[in-house]
Design a protein around this motif. Structure first.
Motif, PDB file in Angstrom:
ATOM      1  N   ALA A  42      -7.098   7.128  -3.968  1.00  0.00           N
ATOM      2  CA  ALA A  42      -7.999   7.182  -5.123  1.00  0.00           C
ATOM      3  C   ALA A  42      -7.562   6.228  -6.225  1.00  0.00           C
ATOM      4  CB  ALA A  42      -8.066   8.607  -5.670  1.00  0.00           C
ATOM      5  N   GLY A  44      -6.336   3.231  -5.764  1.00  0.00           N
ATOM      6  CA  GLY A  44      -6.573   1.842  -5.391  1.00  0.00           C
ATOM      7  C   GLY A  44      -7.935   1.374  -5.902  1.00  0.00           C
ATOM      8  N   PRO A  45      -8.203   0.061  -5.839  1.00  0.00           N
ATOM      9  CA  PRO A  45      -9.504  -0.432  -6.307  1.00  0.00           C
ATOM     10  C   PRO A  45     -10.639   0.083  -5.433  1.00  0.00           C
ATOM     11  CG  PRO A  45      -8.266  -2.177  -5.235  1.00  0.00           C
ATOM     12  CD  PRO A  45      -7.342  -1.018  -5.338  1.00  0.00           C
ATOM     13  N   ASP A  46     -11.787   0.382  -6.045  1.00  0.00           N
ATOM     14  CA  ASP A  46     -12.937   0.827  -5.258  1.00  0.00           C
ATOM     15  C   ASP A  46     -13.638  -0.395  -4.640  1.00  0.00           C
ATOM     16  OD1 ASP A  46     -14.243  -0.316  -7.349  1.00  0.00           O
ATOM     17  OD2 ASP A  46     -15.068   1.538  -8.154  1.00  0.00           O
ATOM     18  N   GLU A  48     -16.344  -1.901  -5.293  1.00  0.00           N
ATOM     19  CA  GLU A  48     -16.849  -2.862  -6.263  1.00  0.00           C
ATOM     20  C   GLU A  48     -15.728  -3.775  -6.755  1.00  0.00           C
ATOM     21  OE1 GLU A  48     -18.937  -0.840  -9.350  1.00  0.00           O
ATOM     22  OE2 GLU A  48     -19.500  -2.715 -10.329  1.00  0.00           O
TER      23      GLU A  48
END
Lengths: 184, 373
Positions: A42, A44-46, A48
């Motif tokens: 969670a 980490g980068p999503d 987008e």
């Protein structure tokens, strides 16, 4: 007799207990890992953010002798298409004439000689460079000029004069095909 | 440098108090029930909620509370899972705390010398109610928005010291900055809960060290394995609830975004706040509601002194029957808060509230005194 059987039973029980212990600890470790993973995931980068970090830009529409500006990782990126004349001129410059010597091939991607991609920030007093439009002031080397400290660059982004002493930074990128480049 | 030298170098500069005292009580009475592991399960649940809350706090935006939770559930990697951890974790935590409190009332564990442990448990419960309500308002749904608006309007309108505290806490009526400050209070008070838990564990440990067990067993491996077994069952129930009933005990109307011009038809809070909310709603005025909740917790805290029986004496049958009635009363309070307000539910809520206070203030001293003879 009773003694030996008891002993054998105890020994058997011990190895069974060891096995159960190992089994329990192993299951516990797997469970703890399964619970811990979402917490790590969670943060980490999503999708987008990942997409923005690997921006894809279509460069086929850039006219010769001009550059476009895109924003990548918060930096202004200049993507410039060189004219055949500019390619020939910059290839002919002797390295000894340069402040920060760099060959032509080190400034472009192999096979895509006509595209120069640089971070458009002056390496002296940091501010955005002018010269993307053919009508902009470009300095004596037909590249870019800094409106802040007057540093001048050639079309490859190599510094040619002024307080700046470093060439323009080349961002991490690759050509996916003739029309598209991908950053990151 | 050998390990021994390294250890003594560190140990001489930073002595470990747990090591000196033994991290586990040396000898304990055997055959403790599984319910004795509840404090450990509660500590685990609080730590789990802290961890998932930290991740949620990274992405939560108080200015757009509802939208940012949608973002967490849809866009953040495993965000739906972390949000589920937090929501269902609260259900598990409150279930364990309600069970622990009820068990103490049933067995009389609050009597001397256990008064301090009991007081700390009541304090834990009070803090949990506040932090739970704050977290509920942070969800910024249609129902929790009105819970917050009513609370801020009531608190800021109070006179005297209570009004000063209310205005300081909420910073005026429900507005742009309210959720931002409540997010901070939610997190800070969650850390305060950890401190109360630590104090409670120390107090309980001191009691365990005083006791002279008749059938002593060592804490490890007997009680460590018991705790792990209880924890496994606890985690299993948690997983089943989270994956099959992720919105258990929550008002479905709260799944809609808040609207300052629409009041939902049913304003019921989450199940764990229901009994307290019902007591507060019995009183017509805001200050009356606050008084009701404080009185509800105060009689719980006063229980060791309301009980007239001798320490360690056996509970009588009548007292145990009454405790069962109290459980039904609490469940009734919770249910009456979950239905739309009407004359019948209002009357029932009042009756349940009166019974609650009657149980503690009249029946408990009377029955324990009679049964002690």
């Amino acid at each position: 007799m009773a003694d030996t059987s008891e002993h054998a039973l105890g020994h058997d029980g011990d190895s069974r207990r060891d096995f159960l212990k190992i089994l329990t600890v192993a299951a516990g470790v797997v469970g703890a890992g399964a619970v811990a993973w979402p917490f790590i995931d969670a943060l980490g980068p999503d999708a987008e953010g990942t997409a923005a970090a690997h921006l894809i830009v279509n460069v086929s529409g850039i006219p010769e002798n001009s550059a476009i500006t895109v924003t990548w990782n918060g930096l202004p990126i200049y993507i410039r298409k060189l004219t055949p004349q500019q390619i020939a001129d910059t290839q002919a410059v002797a390295l000894t004439a340069l402040v920060d010597p760099a060959t032509f091939n080190s400034r472009v991607k192999p096979g895509y000689d006509s595209y120069v991609v640089v971070v458009g920030l002056n390496t002296g007093a940091p501010c955005a460079l002018e010269g993307n439009n053919p009508s902009d002031p470009r300095g004596p080397f037909d590249g870019w000029i800094s409106p802040c400290d007057g540093s001048v660059y050639d079309p490859l982004g190599r510094v040619r004069g002024g307080p700046a002493a470093k060439n323009l930074t080349i961002p991490t990128l690759k050509f996916i095909n003739d029309a598209q480049i991908q950053f990151g | 440098m050998s390990t021994d030298v390294k250890k003594s170098w560190l140990a001489s500069r930073l002595p470990c108090p747990a090591k000196e005292a033994g991290s586990c009580a040396p000898m304990l009475e055997r055959d403790a029930p599984y319910a004795a592991t509840l404090p450990a399960l509660i500590t685990g649940a609080v730590l789990f909620l802290l961890a998932s809350g930290l991740v949620l706090a990274v992405y939560y935006t108080p200015a757009h509370g509802f939208a940012s939770i949608q973002f967490i559930a849809r866009n953040v990697n495993s965000g739906w899972l972390i949000q589920g951890f937090h929501t269902t974790g609260v259900t598990m935590l409150f279930a364990a705390v309600y069970w622990l409190l009820f068990r103490d009332i049933y067995t009389g564990a609050y009597r001397a010398p256990g008064e301090l442990v009991w007081l700390l448990r009541v304090k834990l419960f009070a803090l949990l109610l506040l932090v739970g309500w704050l977290g509920y308002t942070l969800s910024d749904g249609a129902v929790s928005y009105w819970s917050l608006t009513d609370a801020t309007n009531a608190a800021t309108g109070l006179g005297g010291v209570a009004g000063v505290i209310g205005r300081w806490f909420f910073g005026g009526p429900n507005g742009a900055g309210t959720l931002a400050r409540l997010e901070v209070f939610h997190a800070v008070l969650a850390l305060a809960i950890l401190c109360v838990l630590a104090a409670g564990r120390r107090a309980a440990r001191a009691l365990a060290l005083q006791a002279k067990p008749s059938h002593p067993v060592s804490c490890h491996p007997y009680y460590t394995s018991q705790t792990f077994a209880a924890f496994s069952v606890f985690a299993l129930i948690f997983a089943v609830l989270m994956f099959f009933a992720p919105h258990y005990g929550l008002n479905p109307l709260n799944a809609a975004a808040s609207d300052s011009l629409i009041v939902p038809a049913v304003l019921s809070p989450p199940w764990y706040l229901s009994p307290v909310s019902a007591v507060a709603s019995t009183f017509s005025s805001a200050s009356g509601g606050i008084f009701g909740v404080i009185a509800m917790l105060a009689v719980l805290a006063a229980l060791p002194w309301l009980d007239r029986s001798a320490p360690n004496s056996k509970r009588g049958l009548f007292y145990r029957l009454l405790t069962g009635l109290l459980l039904l009363d609490i469940i009734g309070l919770g249910l009456s808060a979950s239905y739309p307000a009407c004359t019948l539910s209002g009357g029932l809520t009042a009756a349940f509230t009166i019974w609650y206070f009657f149980h503690f203030l009249v029946l408990t001293p009377l029955v324990t005194a009679l049964e002690a003879q």
